[in-house]
Design an enzyme around this catalytic site. Sequence first.
Site, PDB file in Angstrom:
ATOM      1  CD  GLU A 177      28.370 -49.968 -26.937  1.00 35.63           C
ATOM      2  OE1 GLU A 177      29.167 -50.149 -25.964  1.00 35.63           O
ATOM      3  OE2 GLU A 177      27.429 -49.693 -26.903  1.00 35.63           O
ATOM      4  CG  ASP A 313      25.893 -40.961 -23.277  1.00 38.63           C
ATOM      5  OD1 ASP A 313      26.363 -40.810 -24.453  1.00 38.63           O
ATOM      6  OD2 ASP A 313      25.634 -42.142 -22.848  1.00 38.63           O
ATOM      7  CB  THR A 578      31.699 -43.639 -20.527  1.00 36.28           C
ATOM      8  OG1 THR A 578      30.152 -43.406 -20.412  1.00 36.28           O
ATOM      9  CG2 THR A 578      31.882 -44.388 -21.786  1.00 36.28           C
TER      10      THR A 578
END
Length: 588
Positions: A177, A313, A578
């Site tokens: 993150e 993903d 992303t």
Amino acid sequence: MPVVRRRSIAWIALIATLTLFYFWNASTRSPPPSYTDANSRAAQGGADFWKLIPVHYPPQSIRPLPTKAPVKYPNVQTSFGKEPAEARAIREHRQRAVKLVFTKCWTSYREYAWKSDELAPVSGGKKNPFGGWAATLVDALDTLWIMDMKPEFDEAVQAAATIDFSKTDLDQVNVFETNIRYLGGFISAFDLSGDERLLHKAVEVGEMLYKAFDTPNRMPITRWAIHAAVSGKRQTAPPSLLIAEIGSLTMEFTRLSIITEDAKWFDAVQRIMDAMADQQDSTALPGLWPLVVSAKDQIFNIGNMFTLGAMADSAYEYLPKMSALMGGQLPIYQKMYEKAATAAIKHALYRPMTPQNEDILVSGAVKSENGEVTLDAQGQHLVCFLGGLLTVGGRLFNRAQDISAATKLVDGCIWTYKALPHGIMPETFHMVPCHSLDGCEWDEKAWKKEVLRLAKDKQATSVDDIIKRDRLPPGFASIPDRRYILRPEAIESVFILYRATGRADLLDSAWTMFESINRTTSTKLANSAVWDVTAPQDQQPERANSMESFWLGETLKYFYLIFSETDVISLDEYVFNTEAHPFKRLVP
Ligand SMILES: *[C@@H]1O[C@H](CO)[C@@H](O)[C@H](O)[C@H]1NC(C)=O
């Protein structure tokens, strides 16, 4: 082989735990850990703070950046003709509406939560789940630039320059993150504006994250005990972690190396990708990697669960995007992408049974065990990114089958939005797969049978009661997580497919999505996640008092861009990480 068996049992347990954790996390309302804004001093050492911590396991050698000239790929964007005046007027009206919503949220963030990670959009408080380093501010820098809000941008850059990354109240930092939001946010804002202060912050975050690679085999720690690292303790890469978290550092690290001409970041992530490439053909579903892998032992091919959704993903997303970013300097990324896309289309995509037999696709989860491949016909809002991804890969590498699958996936996301009473897709759901991609007749009995199979309390109630109680629209077999958390993936893929095809109906679909989302999530101050998008149409879903940084960083950016002129952040000049941060591509 007891060791192996025990290990795989441990993995199964871990996956179960992770899945539980995902749904648990998704359904509890516990507030994130609080953080007192402890007068965080201006970054004193900046990048040097991290460079001065002793290194225990220096790399033996640093792989240099490739020097090969970039190749010319086919265009990702279609060529748009002259825009009729009427279409332009509608588009600009919509663009202004998106900017209005963004401005309202930004103003509230500035007033109530300045320099904290998130605004609490109902109560007006603040939250710090991402280190307390102003996640919303950093995530929104490039959006401010793109929306032409220069005074706000300048103020935000000045504030960003004072963020102190050497301090946090978190025990554990999520490296993934931190990478996609902070490092990605700084790199992209620098790529757009050229402001050197942003490059300094990018290097500072880059130095911090590089410290998480100081392990015996130079594999990174993804949930990172940052205070132990700062105090100079030795650390080891974890034996089990999520493929998405280790496989999605590549774009940010590589772009940072290209900008700074210091290859060390590229070298760090390329080691991971080389190991993934080596083992891509030897997994239980060749082409795809299992959800959980070992960094400690560099094992990327043991495990039975496969998905392109949550927890995997962006590991897939970064394959063709690395080709775009580096102008094809490393052909391995195209190879890895093509294997993954082929396996995903073959095994993970299914056509759901719908009342009107729409020609759409949804991406599910797959278990592969003892040569037997079984599909779990689930859907997730998050996996809507896949339509955009297959569009990018399909255009770059001339793969018509990817574009065809992408189109049906995007249409599937649009359909799912429309199928729910407030016009918004829930976080997760299950459907009934058709046996063939050619479709299947609507079969109410088959649908109800699946509803009953998935219901936990099948004895207690009749299937019609379950459908009524759980408010299942026809075709939906269950909806385990009913929230909408201001996610971007559906509009992301609609935007990318629009830029690649020019399909005008996508503009209208985007506008319908935007109106639904704004209507359902707006608060006095901003916009908020909601608990239940299956609430009856005449009831407003309850607001969850949460506005993650991706609302300003991603969702509103994509809405704005689809209603912008088509050369604004052209997909032939930029590639998005992303977290929707556009990076400059190497082009010949
Ligand atoms: C967003 O929703 C709010 C609340 O319904 C409304 O007041 C506002 O006009 C909407 N904004 C746009 C641009 O549609």
